[in-house]
Motif scaffolding. Structure first.
Motif, PDB file in Angstrom:
ATOM      1  N   MET A   1       0.803  -1.192   0.000  1.00  0.00           N
ATOM      2  CA  MET A   1       0.000   0.000   0.000  1.00  0.00           C
ATOM      3  C   MET A   1       0.852   1.264   0.000  1.00  0.00           C
ATOM      4  O   MET A   1       0.332   2.335  -0.173  1.00  0.00           O
ATOM      5  N   GLU A   2       2.140   1.155   0.170  1.00  0.00           N
ATOM      6  CA  GLU A   2       2.970   2.343   0.253  1.00  0.00           C
ATOM      7  C   GLU A   2       2.962   3.081  -1.077  1.00  0.00           C
ATOM      8  O   GLU A   2       3.292   2.534  -2.120  1.00  0.00           O
ATOM      9  N   ARG A   3       2.559   4.356  -1.018  1.00  0.00           N
ATOM     10  CA  ARG A   3       2.481   5.202  -2.212  1.00  0.00           C
ATOM     11  C   ARG A   3       3.252   6.487  -1.960  1.00  0.00           C
ATOM     12  O   ARG A   3       3.268   7.003  -0.858  1.00  0.00           O
ATOM     13  N   LYS A   4       3.865   7.014  -3.003  1.00  0.00           N
ATOM     14  CA  LYS A   4       4.667   8.222  -2.895  1.00  0.00           C
ATOM     15  C   LYS A   4       4.218   9.208  -3.961  1.00  0.00           C
ATOM     16  O   LYS A   4       4.111   8.853  -5.134  1.00  0.00           O
ATOM     17  N   PHE A   5       3.949  10.451  -3.529  1.00  0.00           N
ATOM     18  CA  PHE A   5       3.503  11.500  -4.439  1.00  0.00           C
ATOM     19  C   PHE A   5       4.392  12.725  -4.243  1.00  0.00           C
ATOM     20  O   PHE A   5       4.653  13.134  -3.116  1.00  0.00           O
ATOM     21  N   HIS A   6       4.829  13.333  -5.337  1.00  0.00           N
ATOM     22  CA  HIS A   6       5.632  14.545  -5.268  1.00  0.00           C
ATOM     23  C   HIS A   6       4.713  15.757  -5.235  1.00  0.00           C
ATOM     24  O   HIS A   6       3.723  15.822  -5.957  1.00  0.00           O
ATOM     25  N   TRP A   7       5.046  16.700  -4.384  1.00  0.00           N
ATOM     26  CA  TRP A   7       4.243  17.914  -4.253  1.00  0.00           C
ATOM     27  C   TRP A   7       5.076  19.131  -4.628  1.00  0.00           C
ATOM     28  O   TRP A   7       6.292  19.076  -4.710  1.00  0.00           O
ATOM     29  N   LYS A   8       4.381  20.240  -4.868  1.00  0.00           N
ATOM     30  CA  LYS A   8       5.025  21.493  -5.249  1.00  0.00           C
ATOM     31  C   LYS A   8       4.608  22.579  -4.271  1.00  0.00           C
ATOM     32  O   LYS A   8       3.568  22.486  -3.623  1.00  0.00           O
ATOM     33  N   HIS A   9       5.427  23.615  -4.202  1.00  0.00           N
ATOM     34  CA  HIS A   9       5.093  24.769  -3.379  1.00  0.00           C
ATOM     35  C   HIS A   9       4.065  25.639  -4.082  1.00  0.00           C
ATOM     36  O   HIS A   9       3.766  25.457  -5.265  1.00  0.00           O
ATOM     37  N   GLU A  10       3.593  26.630  -3.363  1.00  0.00           N
ATOM     38  CA  GLU A  10       2.729  27.645  -3.937  1.00  0.00           C
ATOM     39  C   GLU A  10       3.459  28.303  -5.107  1.00  0.00           C
ATOM     40  O   GLU A  10       4.685  28.355  -5.138  1.00  0.00           O
ATOM     41  N   ILE A  11       2.714  28.825  -6.057  1.00  0.00           N
ATOM     42  CA  ILE A  11       3.296  29.308  -7.318  1.00  0.00           C
ATOM     43  C   ILE A  11       4.322  30.420  -7.102  1.00  0.00           C
ATOM     44  O   ILE A  11       5.352  30.446  -7.779  1.00  0.00           O
ATOM     45  N   SER A  12       4.106  31.311  -6.162  1.00  0.00           N
ATOM     46  CA  SER A  12       5.078  32.394  -5.948  1.00  0.00           C
ATOM     47  C   SER A  12       6.405  31.839  -5.428  1.00  0.00           C
ATOM     48  O   SER A  12       7.478  32.272  -5.863  1.00  0.00           O
ATOM     49  N   TYR A  13       6.373  30.864  -4.518  1.00  0.00           N
ATOM     50  CA  TYR A  13       7.597  30.237  -4.037  1.00  0.00           C
ATOM     51  C   TYR A  13       8.272  29.444  -5.155  1.00  0.00           C
ATOM     52  O   TYR A  13       9.495  29.423  -5.253  1.00  0.00           O
ATOM     53  N   ALA A  14       7.487  28.791  -5.974  1.00  0.00           N
ATOM     54  CA  ALA A  14       8.049  27.999  -7.069  1.00  0.00           C
ATOM     55  C   ALA A  14       8.779  28.885  -8.081  1.00  0.00           C
ATOM     56  O   ALA A  14       9.860  28.526  -8.564  1.00  0.00           O
ATOM     57  N   ILE A  15       8.218  30.038  -8.383  1.00  0.00           N
ATOM     58  CA  ILE A  15       8.864  30.946  -9.334  1.00  0.00           C
ATOM     59  C   ILE A  15      10.199  31.431  -8.788  1.00  0.00           C
ATOM     60  O   ILE A  15      11.217  31.434  -9.494  1.00  0.00           O
ATOM     61  N   ILE A  16      10.224  31.795  -7.525  1.00  0.00           N
ATOM     62  CA  ILE A  16      11.479  32.257  -6.906  1.00  0.00           C
ATOM     63  C   ILE A  16      12.497  31.122  -6.866  1.00  0.00           C
ATOM     64  O   ILE A  16      13.674  31.305  -7.204  1.00  0.00           O
ATOM     65  N   TYR A  17      12.058  29.933  -6.471  1.00  0.00           N
ATOM     66  CA  TYR A  17      12.962  28.790  -6.367  1.00  0.00           C
ATOM     67  C   TYR A  17      13.580  28.446  -7.715  1.00  0.00           C
ATOM     68  O   TYR A  17      14.802  28.264  -7.829  1.00  0.00           O
ATOM     69  N   TRP A  18      12.767  28.344  -8.750  1.00  0.00           N
ATOM     70  CA  TRP A  18      13.310  27.967 -10.053  1.00  0.00           C
ATOM     71  C   TRP A  18      14.119  29.094 -10.681  1.00  0.00           C
ATOM     72  O   TRP A  18      15.034  28.838 -11.462  1.00  0.00           O
ATOM     73  N   SER A  19      13.828  30.347 -10.337  1.00  0.00           N
ATOM     74  CA  SER A  19      14.663  31.453 -10.811  1.00  0.00           C
ATOM     75  C   SER A  19      16.060  31.352 -10.231  1.00  0.00           C
ATOM     76  O   SER A  19      17.057  31.529 -10.942  1.00  0.00           O
ATOM     77  N   ILE A  20      16.140  31.051  -8.939  1.00  0.00           N
ATOM     78  CA  ILE A  20      17.450  30.879  -8.300  1.00  0.00           C
ATOM     79  C   ILE A  20      18.168  29.668  -8.880  1.00  0.00           C
ATOM     80  O   ILE A  20      19.381  29.711  -9.143  1.00  0.00           O
ATOM     81  N   THR A  21      17.419  28.594  -9.105  1.00  0.00           N
ATOM     82  CA  THR A  21      18.026  27.377  -9.655  1.00  0.00           C
ATOM     83  C   THR A  21      18.636  27.640 -11.026  1.00  0.00           C
ATOM     84  O   THR A  21      19.787  27.274 -11.285  1.00  0.00           O
ATOM     85  N   PHE A  22      17.900  28.281 -11.914  1.00  0.00           N
ATOM     86  CA  PHE A  22      18.419  28.520 -13.255  1.00  0.00           C
ATOM     87  C   PHE A  22      19.445  29.643 -13.300  1.00  0.00           C
ATOM     88  O   PHE A  22      20.224  29.735 -14.244  1.00  0.00           O
ATOM     89  N   PHE A  23      19.469  30.483 -12.272  1.00  0.00           N
ATOM     90  CA  PHE A  23      20.544  31.469 -12.167  1.00  0.00           C
ATOM     91  C   PHE A  23      21.892  30.759 -12.110  1.00  0.00           C
ATOM     92  O   PHE A  23      22.844  31.151 -12.793  1.00  0.00           O
ATOM     93  N   TRP A  24      21.991  29.696 -11.291  1.00  0.00           N
ATOM     94  CA  TRP A  24      23.251  28.945 -11.182  1.00  0.00           C
ATOM     95  C   TRP A  24      23.610  28.286 -12.504  1.00  0.00           C
ATOM     96  O   TRP A  24      24.778  28.238 -12.889  1.00  0.00           O
ATOM     97  N   PHE A  25      22.608  27.790 -13.223  1.00  0.00           N
ATOM     98  CA  PHE A  25      22.855  27.146 -14.510  1.00  0.00           C
ATOM     99  C   PHE A  25      23.411  28.154 -15.526  1.00  0.00           C
ATOM    100  O   PHE A  25      24.418  27.898 -16.192  1.00  0.00           O
TER     101      PHE A  25
END
Length: 140
Positions: A1-25
Motif C-alpha cells: 500500500m505504500e504510495r509516494k507523491f511529489h508535491w510542489k510549493h505555492e506558485i510564488s515560491y516555485a517561481i522564486i525557487y526555479w529562478s534561483i536554480t536557473f541562475f546557477w545554470f
C-alpha cells in the motif's frame, strides 16, 4: 500500500525557487563559454544547479499502512500517524493537512489529487473535507 507523491510549493515560491536554480545554470554556462579552455568555477555552479534540482525532487508525501511521511527536502522529514491528523482539506489541486496546530500545504496535479482523495477517504474518511463543503459551512 505504500504510495509516494511529489508535491510542489505555492506558485510564488516555485517561481522564486526555479529562478534561483536557473541562475546557477546560466552563470555556469557563461563562465564555461567565456574562455576557450574549461573554467573550473563553472563546475561549482553546475553542481549547485544539480543540488537545487535534486532538492526539488525530495519534496514528497508518502503513505504507508499507519502513517504519512511528509518530506520537505533532504533533511526535513515529518512522520505523522493517522491519529495525529486533525483534518484534511482537499481542493482541485491543493491539499492541506492539519496536525498539532500546524498545517502542511502542497500543490498536486489533478490526477494525483484524485488518487490522494481515494487514499485519504479509505484511511481517514471522517477527517476529510472537500473545500466546497468548507465554503458552504462558512456561509451558514
Amino acid at each position: 500500500m505504500e504510495r509516494k507523491f511529489h508535491w510542489k510549493h505555492e506558485i510564488s515560491y516555485a517561481i522564486i525557487y526555479w529562478s534561483i536554480t536557473f541562475f546557477w545554470f546560466f552563470l555556469a554556462m557563461i563562465l564555461s563559454l567565456e574562455k576557450a579552455t574549461f573554467h573550473w568555477k563553472s563546475l561549482i555552479f553546475f553542481l549547485l544547479f544539480l543540488v537545487f534540482i535534486a532538492f526539488s525532487r525530495q519534496q514528497f508525501i508518502r503513505f504507508s499502512e499507519q502513517s504519512i511521511q511528509i518530506s520537505y527536502g533532504f533533511f526535513r522529514k515529518k512522520k505523522l500517524s493517522f491519529e495525529q491528523i486533525d483534518q484534511v482539506v482537499i481542493s482541485e489541486n491543493h491539499l492541506k493537512i492539519y496536525y498539532k496546530s500546524k498545517v502542511f500545504e502542497g500543490l498536486f496535479s489533478p490526477k494525483v489529487i484524485e488518487e490522494l482523495c481515494q487514499l485519504l477517504n479509505d484511511e481517514l474518511s471522517e477527517k476529510v473535507k472537500l473545500e466546497e463543503q468548507e465554503v458552504d459551512e462558512r456561509r451558514d
